[in-house]
Every structure is written in C-alpha cells, then in structure tokens.
Design a protein around this motif. Structure first.
Motif, mmCIF file in Angstrom:
data_model
loop_
_atom_site.group_PDB
_atom_site.id
_atom_site.type_symbol
_atom_site.label_atom_id
_atom_site.label_comp_id
_atom_site.label_asym_id
_atom_site.label_seq_id
_atom_site.Cartn_x
_atom_site.Cartn_y
_atom_site.Cartn_z
ATOM 1 N N VAL A 94 23.125 1.711 -47.024
ATOM 2 C CA VAL A 94 22.941 3.065 -47.559
ATOM 3 C C VAL A 94 22.387 3.993 -46.487
ATOM 4 N N PHE A 95 21.384 3.536 -45.727
ATOM 5 C CA PHE A 95 20.828 4.363 -44.654
ATOM 6 C C PHE A 95 21.840 4.570 -43.534
ATOM 7 N N ALA A 96 22.682 3.577 -43.287
ATOM 8 C CA ALA A 96 23.708 3.722 -42.250
ATOM 9 C C ALA A 96 24.740 4.766 -42.654
ATOM 10 N N SER A 97 24.991 4.892 -43.959
ATOM 11 C CA SER A 97 25.969 5.886 -44.412
ATOM 12 C C SER A 97 25.359 7.279 -44.537
ATOM 13 N N ALA A 98 24.030 7.364 -44.448
ATOM 14 C CA ALA A 98 23.351 8.659 -44.514
ATOM 15 C C ALA A 98 23.399 9.326 -43.138
ATOM 16 N N ASP A 99 22.624 10.355 -42.984
ATOM 17 C CA ASP A 99 22.626 11.072 -41.703
ATOM 18 C C ASP A 99 21.981 10.219 -40.607
ATOM 19 N N PRO A 100 22.287 10.506 -39.343
ATOM 20 C CA PRO A 100 21.773 9.696 -38.232
ATOM 21 C C PRO A 100 20.243 9.643 -38.145
ATOM 22 N N GLY A 101 19.557 10.684 -38.546
ATOM 23 C CA GLY A 101 18.098 10.693 -38.496
ATOM 24 C C GLY A 101 17.484 9.683 -39.457
ATOM 25 N N THR A 102 18.052 9.595 -40.651
ATOM 26 C CA THR A 102 17.568 8.625 -41.641
ATOM 27 C C THR A 102 17.798 7.206 -41.155
ATOM 28 N N TYR A 103 18.979 6.951 -40.599
ATOM 29 C CA TYR A 103 19.290 5.615 -40.090
ATOM 30 C C TYR A 103 18.390 5.260 -38.905
ATOM 31 N N ALA A 104 18.082 6.238 -38.076
ATOM 32 C CA ALA A 104 17.202 5.992 -36.929
ATOM 33 C C ALA A 104 15.804 5.576 -37.393
ATOM 34 N N LYS A 105 15.317 6.195 -38.468
ATOM 35 C CA LYS A 105 14.011 5.801 -39.014
ATOM 36 C C LYS A 105 14.037 4.363 -39.526
#
Length: 132
Positions: free
Chosen positions: A50-61
């Motif tokens: 789910v975080f990978a499909s979100a925006d890059p900033g969310t996935y980076a966190k």
C-alpha cells in the motif's frame, strides 16, 4: 455431605504452574506463536505494498523505518518465524506419517528444526543484504 458428593479441587487440565517446560512443549508453543506472527507479518507486507503504491514520500518513510534498527529487528524476527514455521511444519508432516515419535527422535528433530531455522534465517539475511 457424603464422600462421593464432595467437590474435588484440582486443576481441570495441565498448566504451566504444574509442569516443567520441556523442549517439545516449548517448540509447540513457539509453532503457534510463529503462526500468529506470520499472520501479522502478512499484514505488514500488505502495508508495504500500500505504501509502495502511494506517493514516493510516504514510501520513503516506510522504507526508512525498515532500515532502522527496530525495522530490521521486526523483519529479521518475521524471517525467523517464517523459517521456523516451515521447518516445524515439515517435522509435523513426518509425525503425521508416523515417524519420529520416540522421545530421543522428537528431541533430535526439535533441535534440528531450531538449528536449521537459525542458519536459514542468517543465510537468507546475508543473501538479502548482498542483493541490496
């Protein structure tokens, strides 16, 4: 009150205060606990997607947490649970086929499961780090 009708005060089933932990009981409890941990880990993997499909900033966190000490402990613990549950499941398949019920064999297979799980966890962790 007659002796036949007197209530008996004894435990209804064995519990940890009565019996000393044995390898077989500890491994049985660990098998159940790792099954629960694998279910929670599956939810963690879903969160990862789910975080990978979100925006890059969310996935980076999320990835920053995975790279932290706590995140690595969580992933390493989940990896051990995966290997332990797999190896102990194979041990149970042998039991289902009627092999390994003697006490000496049960203890030997239990220690083999623990050792193989630890070695497989370390090996897959090292391989994962070399691929990263």
């Amino acid at each position: 009150m007659s002796v036949a009708n007197r209530p008996v005060h004894r435990p209804l089933s064995p519990h940890l205060q009565v019996y000393r932990p044995q390898l077989t009981s500890v491994l049985s409890i660990l098998h159940r606990a790792t099954g629960i941990a694998l279910s929670v880990g599956a939810l963690y993997l879903v969160a990862w997607v789910v975080f990978a499909s979100a925006d890059p900033g969310t996935y980076a966190k999320f990835q920053a947490f995975n790279a932290s000490i706590l995140g690595r402990l969580v992933l390493g613990g989940w990896l051990f649970c995966l290997w332990y549950h797999l190896c102990n499941g194979i041990r149970h398949l042998f039991w289902d086929a009627g092999y390994g019920f003697e006490l000496k064999e049960a203890y030997m297979s239990g220690w083999i499961v623990v050792a193989v799980s630890a070695v497989a966890t370390l090996a897959s962790w090292i391989v994962g780090l070399s691929l990263a």
